[in-house]
Design a protein around this motif. Structure first.
Motif, PDB file in Angstrom:
ATOM      1  N   ASP A  93     -13.038  -1.809   3.624  1.00  0.00           N
ATOM      2  CA  ASP A  93     -13.693  -0.528   3.360  1.00  0.00           C
ATOM      3  C   ASP A  93     -12.725   0.647   3.392  1.00  0.00           C
ATOM      4  O   ASP A  93     -13.135   1.797   3.479  1.00  0.00           O
ATOM      5  CB  ASP A  93     -14.822  -0.293   4.363  1.00  0.00           C
ATOM      6  N   MET A  94     -11.422   0.377   3.316  1.00  0.00           N
ATOM      7  CA  MET A  94     -10.455   1.464   3.249  1.00  0.00           C
ATOM      8  C   MET A  94     -10.453   2.083   1.857  1.00  0.00           C
ATOM      9  O   MET A  94     -10.885   1.468   0.870  1.00  0.00           O
ATOM     10  CB  MET A  94      -9.060   0.941   3.600  1.00  0.00           C
ATOM     11  N   GLU A  95      -9.920   3.282   1.757  1.00  0.00           N
ATOM     12  CA  GLU A  95      -9.963   4.012   0.494  1.00  0.00           C
ATOM     13  C   GLU A  95      -9.269   3.258  -0.632  1.00  0.00           C
ATOM     14  O   GLU A  95      -9.705   3.282  -1.778  1.00  0.00           O
ATOM     15  CB  GLU A  95      -9.310   5.390   0.672  1.00  0.00           C
ATOM     16  N   ASN A 153      -3.591   5.118   0.773  1.00  0.00           N
ATOM     17  CA  ASN A 153      -4.857   5.114   0.037  1.00  0.00           C
ATOM     18  C   ASN A 153      -4.725   4.547  -1.375  1.00  0.00           C
ATOM     19  O   ASN A 153      -5.662   4.631  -2.158  1.00  0.00           O
ATOM     20  CB  ASN A 153      -5.439   6.523  -0.026  1.00  0.00           C
ATOM     21  N   HIS A 194      -4.289  -7.724   4.551  1.00  0.00           N
ATOM     22  CA  HIS A 194      -5.201  -7.654   3.416  1.00  0.00           C
ATOM     23  C   HIS A 194      -5.972  -8.966   3.303  1.00  0.00           C
ATOM     24  O   HIS A 194      -5.376 -10.051   3.321  1.00  0.00           O
ATOM     25  CB  HIS A 194      -4.436  -7.366   2.126  1.00  0.00           C
ATOM     26  N   TYR A 219      -3.670   0.857  -2.931  1.00  0.00           N
ATOM     27  CA  TYR A 219      -3.250  -0.516  -2.692  1.00  0.00           C
ATOM     28  C   TYR A 219      -2.774  -1.123  -4.011  1.00  0.00           C
ATOM     29  O   TYR A 219      -3.383  -0.892  -5.071  1.00  0.00           O
ATOM     30  CB  TYR A 219      -4.403  -1.360  -2.142  1.00  0.00           C
ATOM     31  N   THR A 223      -8.900  -0.005  -1.055  1.00  0.00           N
ATOM     32  CA  THR A 223      -9.294  -1.407  -1.238  1.00  0.00           C
ATOM     33  C   THR A 223      -9.614  -1.744  -2.685  1.00  0.00           C
ATOM     34  O   THR A 223      -9.191  -2.790  -3.204  1.00  0.00           O
ATOM     35  CB  THR A 223     -10.507  -1.738  -0.349  1.00  0.00           C
ATOM     36  N   GLU A 269       0.846  -1.186   0.000  1.00  0.00           N
ATOM     37  CA  GLU A 269       0.000   0.000   0.000  1.00  0.00           C
ATOM     38  C   GLU A 269       0.886   1.242   0.000  1.00  0.00           C
ATOM     39  O   GLU A 269       1.986   1.242   0.553  1.00  0.00           O
ATOM     40  CB  GLU A 269      -0.964   0.020   1.193  1.00  0.00           C
ATOM     41  N   SER A 295      -4.425   5.455   7.669  1.00  0.00           N
ATOM     42  CA  SER A 295      -5.380   5.877   6.645  1.00  0.00           C
ATOM     43  C   SER A 295      -4.712   6.700   5.550  1.00  0.00           C
ATOM     44  O   SER A 295      -5.312   6.949   4.500  1.00  0.00           O
ATOM     45  CB  SER A 295      -6.516   6.684   7.277  1.00  0.00           C
TER      46      SER A 295
END
Length: 535
Positions: free
Chosen positions: A343-345, A251, A286, A253, A347, A195, A248
């Motif tokens: 639900d991360m930015e 952003n 992940h 991945y 993903t 990431e 966070s």
């Protein structure tokens, strides 16, 4: 012996020709080579098969050059990366079991670097830990690593100098040891997960690097193999800096250094046996989902699982530093997703397609990466067999590792038994000792993927429940808040070995200890000018 430079030239030329013919993304494991028989095709394409992210090296002597390059994460986003041989990931290295390997590291970066062979049980002086097993390799200088690849499996390599920065910027690659009795696969793909921050080149990243650089200056010249380091040790380490890190910020991945539509598809033919080697080089776990196929998890951290059963529609959670190998039969023609759930930015960017060559229809597969599918449980998987260690045997050394998080004066640190490295208590062993470690995560919010250098350990229990499936041998185990694992290993590789969290931000902020063999003396002298910073 082939020249690595020559190999790189011909692979690059070959890729250029393919691009000119509008054939980008072609799977080199299945090229049309005329009337040559299958074995000839296999031998000629072996160097090109594994990852589509970088070249594959199959010699046993070669050079890795650490250098800064512009790296494209997507068609619209590039970053300034630190690379091995100009790519992220660096070249995939494939060697044979029992092969003697010689790797020349050349440093063309502005900062010192090393290479750690993650999971490989190498001699201690080859482990690549600055200040513990060697001095960091200075700008413009070189270092040669030599070892025998004795244990087959999926591994990876990365810098261990200021790792929270250098691995973050791209200094890593995969390392495959092919077994003498290894099953043959029609397709063998390696997928390195990571990431990135979209503002990586901004002042925020520079400030983070400056903090870690300041921390390195506080630790320079220290011999980390000896905990009795005097007054300087009291001032060193994470207590002097705020090492909290906002995850966070990551952003974008990636799979093999690319995100979203820039990730190469995985081409298969109906009826083929396919192996996917999943390597997590990042700092976040992940959850990976393979659509449309039953599959087996055949190994974890490169170590085989006894008689694995087929599973379907389950998420494999891969923690930082971990590797999972899965196999499946291509028996469902179409286009199928392999994707990250969450639900991360970032993903949505961690997905690619399993694409059948002869499929001419329209794909109907859809992403469901916001669904919470069942989680795969490695501790109850595979056929139960007797392992080397048991819970009730008597051990020569027993050690409890309380993993925790503390905030002092607004500054966050990560502790082992309430101390931070290098003041953490070492695990002292004699060669031949059996060692039991009770790992407990008392952090409220943080996972801790704990990685032991130089050894494999057997996982005996999780949260008081004995492992029910195959004997589980690993080098990295991830503890969620409240988790407790008991692991055991044999002290059979003399040296001073790190045992640390592989969220390297946590390691930099203190969550590191060492397994030290009584009477062992490193064969190098720590250089105060080397800026040795093992994390």
């Amino acid at each position: 012996m082939k020249s690595k430079v020559t190999l790189f030239f011909f692979i690059s030329l070959f890729a250029l020709i393919l691009s000119a013919c509008s054939m980008a993304g072609m799977d080199h494991s299945n090229m049309n080579m005329g009337d040559k028989d299958a074995e000839t095709k296999k031998e000629e394409t072996k160097d090109l098969q594994a990852t589509a992210a970088a070249e594959t090296i199959t010699d046993n002597e070669f050079t890795l050059v650490a250098q800064e390059r512009t790296h494209n994460l997507t068609s619209k986003k590039s970053v300034t990366a630190w690379t091995f041989n100009g790519s992220v990931p660096g070249p995939e290295i494939r060697v044979q079991e029992g092969e003697e390997v010689k790797i020349n590291l050349k440093n063309e970066l502005k900062d010192p670097v090393t290479i750690h062979w993650h999971g490989l049980p190498v001699p201690n002086e080859m482990d690549g830990i600055p200040g513990v097993t060697q001095n960091a390799v200075q700008p413009g200088e070189s270092f040669t690593y030599k070892f025998t690849a004795e244990v087959p499996g999926t591994y990876w390599y990365h810098s261990h100098q200021e790792g929270a920065t250098q691995v973050d910027k791209g200094l890593y690659g995969s390392f495959i040891v092919e077994g003498k009795d290894q099953r043959e696969y029609d397709r063998d793909y390696t997928l390195v997960l990571d990431e990135w921050m979209s503002n990586m080149d901004s002042m925020d990243m520079e400030e983070t690097m400056n903090i870690e650089s300041d921390n390195a200056e506080n630790m320079e010249g220290m011999d980390h193999s000896n905990m009795e380091m005097g007054p300087k040790a009291e001032l060193a380490g994470p207590e002097s800096e705020d090492m909290a890190h906002d995850m966070s910020m990551y952003n974008i991945y990636t799979i093999n250094g690319k995100s979203g539509e820039s990730i190469n598809k995985l081409t298969v033919k109906e009826g083929e046996k396919v192996r996917l080697r999943l390597v997590n080089a990042g700092f976040m776990s992940h959850k990976i989902h393979l659509h449309g196929h039953n599959f087996k998890i055949i190994s974890s951290d490169g170590q085989n699982i006894s008689n694995p059963q087929e599973v379907k529609e389950q998420l494999i959670s891969i923690a930082p530093g971990e590797r999972y190998d899965i196999e499946f039969t291509a028996d469902n023609p179409g286009e199928w997703l392999l994707e990250c759930h969450g639900d991360m930015e970032g993903t949505d960017g961690m997905r690619t397609l399993i694409q059948y060559e002869d499929f001419s229809g329209k794909s109907t597969d859809k992403s469901n990466n916001r669904e919470e599918l069942p989680a795969f449980d490695l501790t109850s998987y595979g056929e139960k067999e007797e392992g080397e260690f048991t819970l009730d045997q008597v051990y020569d050394v027993s050690y409890t590792m309380d993993l925790n998080t503390q905030t002092t004066n607004g500054k966050q640190k990560f502790t082992i038994n309430d101390k931070t490295y290098p003041q953490t208590e070492q695990i002292q062993v004699n060669e031949g000792d059996t060692v039991k470690v009770n790992l407990v995560n008392n952090s409220k919010d943080d996972d801790h993927p704990m990685h032991l250098h130089g050894h494999f350990f057997q996982v005996l229990s999780k949260n008081g429940k004995p492992v029910e499936g195959s004997p589980l041998m690993k080098d990295t185990i991830s503890l969620e808040p409240g988790d407790e694992y008991i692991v055991a290993f044999k002290a059979d590789n003399r040296g001073n070995w790190m045992f640390h969290c592989h969220d390297l931000h946590h390691a930099t902020a203190g969550m590191v200890t060492q397994v030290n063999y009584e009477g062992f003396k490193p064969n190098f002298v720590p250089d105060p000018a080397a800026n040795n910073n093992p994390e």
